[in-house]
Scaffold this motif. Structure first.
Motif, PDB file in Angstrom:
ATOM      1  N   ALA A  82      10.252  12.408  10.889  1.00 42.88           N
ATOM      2  CA  ALA A  82       9.278  13.037   9.752  1.00 42.88           C
ATOM      3  C   ALA A  82       8.123  12.384   9.842  1.00 42.88           C
ATOM      4  N   VAL A  83       7.929  11.133  10.190  1.00 38.87           N
ATOM      5  CA  VAL A  83       6.395  10.400  10.275  1.00 38.87           C
ATOM      6  C   VAL A  83       5.829  10.371  11.527  1.00 38.87           C
ATOM      7  N   LYS A  96       0.797  -1.259   0.220  1.00 36.96           N
ATOM      8  CA  LYS A  96      -0.021  -0.070   0.041  1.00 36.96           C
ATOM      9  C   LYS A  96       0.904   1.245  -0.003  1.00 36.96           C
ATOM     10  N   GLY A  97       2.318   1.291   0.098  1.00 38.72           N
ATOM     11  CA  GLY A  97       3.000   2.323   0.171  1.00 38.72           C
ATOM     12  C   GLY A  97       2.989   2.865   1.608  1.00 38.72           C
ATOM     13  N   TYR A  98       2.771   2.111   2.566  1.00 38.24           N
ATOM     14  CA  TYR A  98       3.043   2.869   3.745  1.00 38.24           C
ATOM     15  C   TYR A  98       4.367   2.575   4.465  1.00 38.24           C
ATOM     16  N   THR A  99       4.813   3.514   5.271  1.00 38.27           N
ATOM     17  CA  THR A  99       6.005   3.437   5.713  1.00 38.27           C
ATOM     18  C   THR A  99       6.059   2.405   6.773  1.00 38.27           C
ATOM     19  N   VAL A 100       7.079   1.561   7.087  1.00 36.62           N
ATOM     20  CA  VAL A 100       7.384   0.646   8.153  1.00 36.62           C
ATOM     21  C   VAL A 100       8.451   1.112   9.166  1.00 36.62           C
ATOM     22  N   ASN A 101       8.243   1.862  10.194  1.00 37.60           N
ATOM     23  CA  ASN A 101       9.367   2.271  11.112  1.00 37.60           C
ATOM     24  C   ASN A 101      10.049   1.244  11.689  1.00 37.60           C
ATOM     25  N   SER A 102       9.230   0.068  12.095  1.00 33.61           N
ATOM     26  CA  SER A 102      10.162  -1.029  12.708  1.00 33.61           C
ATOM     27  C   SER A 102      11.091  -1.747  11.844  1.00 33.61           C
ATOM     28  N   THR A 103      12.286  -2.228  12.344  1.00 30.45           N
ATOM     29  CA  THR A 103      13.264  -2.901  11.549  1.00 30.45           C
ATOM     30  C   THR A 103      12.873  -4.537  11.603  1.00 30.45           C
ATOM     31  N   GLU A 104      13.515  -5.098  10.465  1.00 32.74           N
ATOM     32  CA  GLU A 104      13.060  -6.301  10.108  1.00 32.74           C
ATOM     33  C   GLU A 104      13.459  -7.343  11.327  1.00 32.74           C
ATOM     34  N   ASP A 105      14.615  -6.977  12.432  1.00 32.38           N
ATOM     35  CA  ASP A 105      14.967  -7.854  13.355  1.00 32.38           C
ATOM     36  C   ASP A 105      14.488  -7.296  14.478  1.00 32.38           C
ATOM     37  N   ALA A 106      13.258  -6.556  14.480  1.00 32.02           N
ATOM     38  CA  ALA A 106      12.546  -6.079  15.659  1.00 32.02           C
ATOM     39  C   ALA A 106      11.630  -7.072  16.373  1.00 32.02           C
ATOM     40  N   SER A 107      11.252  -6.909  17.221  1.00 33.37           N
ATOM     41  CA  SER A 107      10.443  -8.058  18.066  1.00 33.37           C
ATOM     42  C   SER A 107       8.877  -7.986  17.066  1.00 33.37           C
ATOM     43  N   LYS A 110       1.322   8.308   5.575  1.00 27.60           N
ATOM     44  CA  LYS A 110       1.690   9.901   5.287  1.00 27.60           C
ATOM     45  C   LYS A 110       0.599  10.585   5.037  1.00 27.60           C
ATOM     46  N   GLY A 111       0.154  11.592   5.793  1.00 28.38           N
ATOM     47  CA  GLY A 111      -1.069  12.360   5.259  1.00 28.38           C
ATOM     48  C   GLY A 111      -2.108  12.300   6.454  1.00 28.38           C
ATOM     49  N   LEU A 112      -2.064  11.025   6.924  1.00 24.33           N
ATOM     50  CA  LEU A 112      -3.102  10.790   7.979  1.00 24.33           C
ATOM     51  C   LEU A 112      -2.710  10.719   9.461  1.00 24.33           C
ATOM     52  N   ARG A 113      -3.329  12.010   9.855  1.00 28.24           N
ATOM     53  CA  ARG A 113      -2.693  12.310  11.350  1.00 28.24           C
ATOM     54  C   ARG A 113      -3.066  10.838  12.322  1.00 28.24           C
ATOM     55  N   SER A 114      -1.997  10.590  13.192  1.00 27.42           N
ATOM     56  CA  SER A 114      -2.185   9.338  14.104  1.00 27.42           C
ATOM     57  C   SER A 114      -3.541   9.486  14.760  1.00 27.42           C
ATOM     58  N   GLU A 115      -3.763  10.417  15.617  1.00 27.89           N
ATOM     59  CA  GLU A 115      -5.002  10.522  16.379  1.00 27.89           C
ATOM     60  C   GLU A 115      -6.079  10.398  15.709  1.00 27.89           C
ATOM     61  N   LYS A 138     -14.676   1.628  13.990  1.00 26.03           N
ATOM     62  CA  LYS A 138     -14.773   0.303  13.378  1.00 26.03           C
ATOM     63  C   LYS A 138     -14.478  -0.640  14.373  1.00 26.03           C
ATOM     64  N   GLN A 139     -14.275  -0.621  15.655  1.00 21.35           N
ATOM     65  CA  GLN A 139     -13.913  -1.285  16.717  1.00 21.35           C
ATOM     66  C   GLN A 139     -12.768  -1.908  16.475  1.00 21.35           C
ATOM     67  N   ILE A 140     -11.643  -1.137  15.990  1.00 23.14           N
ATOM     68  CA  ILE A 140     -10.194  -1.729  15.860  1.00 23.14           C
ATOM     69  C   ILE A 140      -9.626  -0.703  16.732  1.00 23.14           C
ATOM     70  N   TYR A 141      -8.811  -1.408  17.662  1.00 26.23           N
ATOM     71  CA  TYR A 141      -8.060  -0.348  18.591  1.00 26.23           C
ATOM     72  C   TYR A 141      -6.508  -0.773  18.496  1.00 26.23           C
ATOM     73  N   VAL A 142      -5.873   0.563  18.200  1.00 28.17           N
ATOM     74  CA  VAL A 142      -4.605   0.645  17.959  1.00 28.17           C
ATOM     75  C   VAL A 142      -4.217   1.844  18.555  1.00 28.17           C
ATOM     76  N   SER A 143      -2.706   1.996  18.517  1.00 32.33           N
ATOM     77  CA  SER A 143      -2.149   3.402  19.441  1.00 32.33           C
ATOM     78  C   SER A 143      -1.121   4.147  18.571  1.00 32.33           C
ATOM     79  N   SER A 144      -1.465   5.274  18.814  1.00 31.23           N
ATOM     80  CA  SER A 144      -0.269   6.456  18.293  1.00 31.23           C
ATOM     81  C   SER A 144       0.827   6.284  19.246  1.00 31.23           C
ATOM     82  N   GLY A 145       1.952   6.184  18.689  1.00 29.42           N
ATOM     83  CA  GLY A 145       3.103   6.262  19.728  1.00 29.42           C
ATOM     84  C   GLY A 145       2.923   4.757  20.796  1.00 29.42           C
TER      85      GLY A 145
END
Lengths: 374, 391
Positions: A337-338, A277-288, A297-302, A311-318
């Motif tokens: 930047a992101v 989808k072209g979203y940025t993945v901040n986590s590295t491949e060897d991360a947990s 990009k363009g959609l504010r986290s909050e 939609k009953q989906i719970y995630v976190s910003s930071g």
């Protein structure tokens, strides 16, 4: 409901609920001499043994606390109290949880030198940077195992063994909150004198945690009173919560590797969909695999977070600890930047690939519906 | 010892023939606030309201705290009620103020004798009381210019009163004496202050908030409700209107030039607020705008927003600096809530380069490019209301 915020807290598992109930019914005070007291004491000591086993430690090395924040504070201030007469330098990573980072800040205000080791330009931590910073004036090195915002795994055992080679008297503390019961955590391998653990991140209730304190390491107590927890942490033990903590560890301990594999597959699925989808993945491949930080990009986290919540989906910003406060951790990892557009997706082994599909679809819907930041 | 609180009013005393209607409004708001604390007798005499707790257990600290937030009261004075007999006044007066006099180093005595039949004149009362205090608290020294404690003896019609000076009341005029107004409450620092200031001049305040989920969160709305609750300690019960505003904001983004987003948004907010005011019989709007603070608060921008208004818009913060507004916000205890960091309804749609000197004709033309009317009506219809009160 789809719950992808397991790094903030987890659903309490049935086994823990049952154990808490048992602990509530067994209302005796573990310090009482009569049978009711003994029953309560046995519940506490049983949980202590389970947790010690899981860590590869002796039960006498596990102290119950009100949570990982208290554990980390005890480690940092205890080390300071024990060594401040001769030494005054502390080394921590620049991405520690506030429980450690702000405790260190308080020491800094009290006159200590606090060295914060940052990732290098490639976004990675190097053990040598910590080891080089240590000197005869250093009394504590505190490094978290898994970063709570990106899942980055720090080279803790490498750091601690290097530190101990340089000076055995330097105390080592590891905040294992996001690692315990998710990655293998064994005290010998980690080389830590102190380890902070939390109950509610591993399907136990909130309000209970533990501090592992290696035999032979003497920390002065910060809580005085009736001498519970071998005199190290006074206050009548929270039998029900401790029972819940023990039950959760008993359930999860045998399946660490199996769940790791399952969650890794979920992570790979999420990461590849994000890439498509072209979203940025901040986590590295060897991360947990349990924590994946992504940015749209363009959609504010909050805004996206609240869209998904409808939609009953719970995630976190930071991270959830700071309720909307801006994270400096992402900047440390070179993701400044992101950081306004970052979501933290954190798994437990009950999550499924279908849930990830739903998440990705809803993010795509949000992209169409929501106003973007220009 | 029997304690009583004297509430002294300022400008109401000058109200001529209307005075008693102001007084009864004030008595009403006092009764309303003290209701939950127990039984009181409230009576008035000589431009003073006497609030007398009828029960020993009543928390007089809480009573005076609540009274300090009642508009119309200029000075408050907590005192003991004594027989008009000099020996009693001297002894019991010292008992009553013992704690304060013990920890003070200097004092003076003032006397007010509105009952001119009392046998001693004011200077004599001062001298006797001063002597009694010095006998009882020998460590004290008299300082008539800057004393730590001022012992006041008041000889009134019915009784004598002894106290250690007055504290400031909330001032202003009793709530309800000046009509009804609608506060546009955003969650920032300025709007609660504006609502407080107009309520202080006697307005009964309602509040309206525009929410835009998912651009704003439940926590953001709860924060605004909390602000309304804090100011309701002063303003009395507040009707809190919450307008669903997401659709209009999205239409605005899709149909109007970016540089006019905020200004058109404010015009639409004013329109919606006014329609609710007209429906509810509310006569004016209140905003927290401060001249020149941001692009939508320049004089040019205010001309453009006011062009849609059919009722007066009160902007009590218009001439205040931010630091002055913050000072009031701290005083009324809204500041710490206002600065909680939740996304507020405007930030996502804020233009990068808003026009600071918009021309009315241009703004009107830009707004006419889309027919907002059906959506305004829908927003008004779907507006929810709840009643918020502290006491």
């Amino acid at each position: 409901m789809i719950y992808f915020d397991n790094a903030a807290t987890t659903a309490v598992c049935e086994e823990a609920v049952a154990a808490v109930n048992k602990g509530l019914q067994n209302f005796g005070n573990p310090s009482s001499l009569h049978r009711l007291g003994l029953d309560a004491e046995l519940i506490v000591s049983g949980a202590r043994e389970t947790i010690a086993d899981a860590l590869g430690a002796d039960p006498s090395e596990v102290y119950f606390t009100s949570g990982a924040t208290e554990s980390s504070n005890t480690a940092v201030f205890g080390a300071y109290k024990a060594h401040s007469k001769r030494k005054n330098k502390v080394i921590i990573s620049s991405v520690e949880h506030p429980a450690t980072a702000n405790a260190a800040l308080a020491l800094e205000e009290a006159g200590c030198e606090v060295v914060r080791i940052a990732p290098r330009e490639d976004g990675r931590f190097y053990a040598g940077d910590f080891i080089d910073a240590a000197d005869e004036n250093t009394f504590l090195v505190s490094v978290m195992m898994v970063n709570n915002e990106t899942g980055y795994v720090l080279p803790v055992s490498e750091i601690f063994s290097g530190i101990k080679k340089k000076d055995r008297t330097i105390l080592t503390h590891c905040d294992c909150v996001q690692g315990f019961m998710k990655l293998p955590v064994k005290v010998k391998k980690l080389g830590a004198d102190m380890i902070s653990l939390s109950g509610h991140k591993i399907h136990a209730p909130k309000g209970v945690g533990a501090l592992y304190l290696k035999k032979g390491v003497h920390l002065p107590s910060l809580v005085y009173g009736g001498g519970q927890e071998s005199g190290f942490r006074s206050g009548t033990e929270s039998v029900p919560l401790i029972a819940g903590f023990g039950a959760a560890v008993e359930k999860l301990s045998p399946t660490v590797n199996e769940r790791y594999k399952k969650v890794s597959a979920l992570r790979d699925c999420l990461v590849s969909k994000c890439r498509e989808k072209g979203y940025t993945v901040n986590s590295t491949e060897d991360a947990s695999p349990y924590v994946v930080s992504i940015a749209i990009k363009g959609l504010r986290s909050e805004v996206l977070l609240h869209y998904l919540e409808k939609k009953q989906i719970y995630v976190s910003s930071g991270s959830a600890c700071s309720k909307g406060k801006k994270s400096s951790v992402l900047a440390q990892f070179g993701c400044a930047a992101v950081s306004d557009f970052t979501l933290r997706i954190s798994f437990c082994s009950d999550n499924t690939a279908e849930e990830i599909d739903t998440l990705i679809n809803e993010i795509a819907n949000a992209e169409n519906e929501l106003a973007k930041v220009r | 010892m029997k304690e009583i609180i004297l509430c002294k009013y300022g400008e109401i005393a000058l109200k001529g023939l209307n005075k008693s209607s102001f007084e009864s409004m004030m008595v009403k708001s006092i009764k309303y606030r003290l209701k939950s604390l127990g039984d009181f007798e409230i009576y008035r005499s000589q431009s003073t309201l006497y609030v007398e707790p009828l029960d020993e257990d009543i928390d007089v600290d809480e009573v005076s705290d609540r009274l300090s937030k009642v508009f119309g009261i200029v000075k408050l004075c907590r005192c003991c009620v004594l027989e008009k007999e000099m020996s009693v006044i001297l002894e019991k007066g010292c008992d009553y103020l013992a704690e304060q006099l013990d920890s003070a180093r200097t004092f003076k005595v003032e006397a007010k004798r509105s009952d001119k039949r009392f046998e001693l004149k004011s200077p004599q009362i001062c001298a006797e009381m001063g002597g009694a205090v010095l006998d009882r608290f020998p460590h004290l020294k008299v300082d008539v210019h800057d004393p730590d404690v001022t012992v006041v003896v008041e000889i009134r019609e019915q009784n004598a009163y002894v106290h250690a000076g007055q504290t400031d009341g909330a001032g202003g005029l009793p709530v309800g004496s000046s009509g009804k107004a609608m506060l546009l409450l955003s969650g920032g620092i300025d709007s609660p202050v504006a609502g407080y200031m107009i309520a202080r001049r006697g307005a009964r305040v309602s509040a309206i908030h525009f929410e835009a989920p998912p651009y704003t969160s439940d926590r953001a709305r709860m924060k605004v409700e909390k602000l309304a609750k804090i100011i309701s300690a002063y303003c009395g019960e507040i009707d809190f209107y919450c307008v669903p505003f997401t659709k209009i904001q999205e239409l605005l983004r899709d149909n109007c030039p970016e540089e006019f987003f905020t200004i058109i948004m404010r015009r639409l907010m004013m329109e919606i607020a006014q329609r609710i005011c007209e429906r509810e019989g509310i006569q004016a709007l209140i905003t927290g705008e401060s001249l020149g603070q941001v692009a939508s608060q320049t004089m040019y921008a205010m001309v453009c927003t006011d062009a849609v208004c059919r009722m007066p818009v009160f902007r009590p913060c218009v001439g205040l600096d931010k630091s002055e507004i913050v000072e009031i916000a701290r005083k009324i205890d809204t500041f710490d809530t206002s600065i909680l960091p939740y996304e507020d309804c405007c930030t996502v749609f804020t233009p990068k380069h808003p026009r600071t000197k918009p021309k009315l004709a241009e703004v009107e033309k830009a707004q006419q490019s889309f027919d907002f009317e059906p959506y305004i009506r829908q927003a008004v219809e779907e507006t929810s209301v709840q009643y918020i009160k502290t006491y």
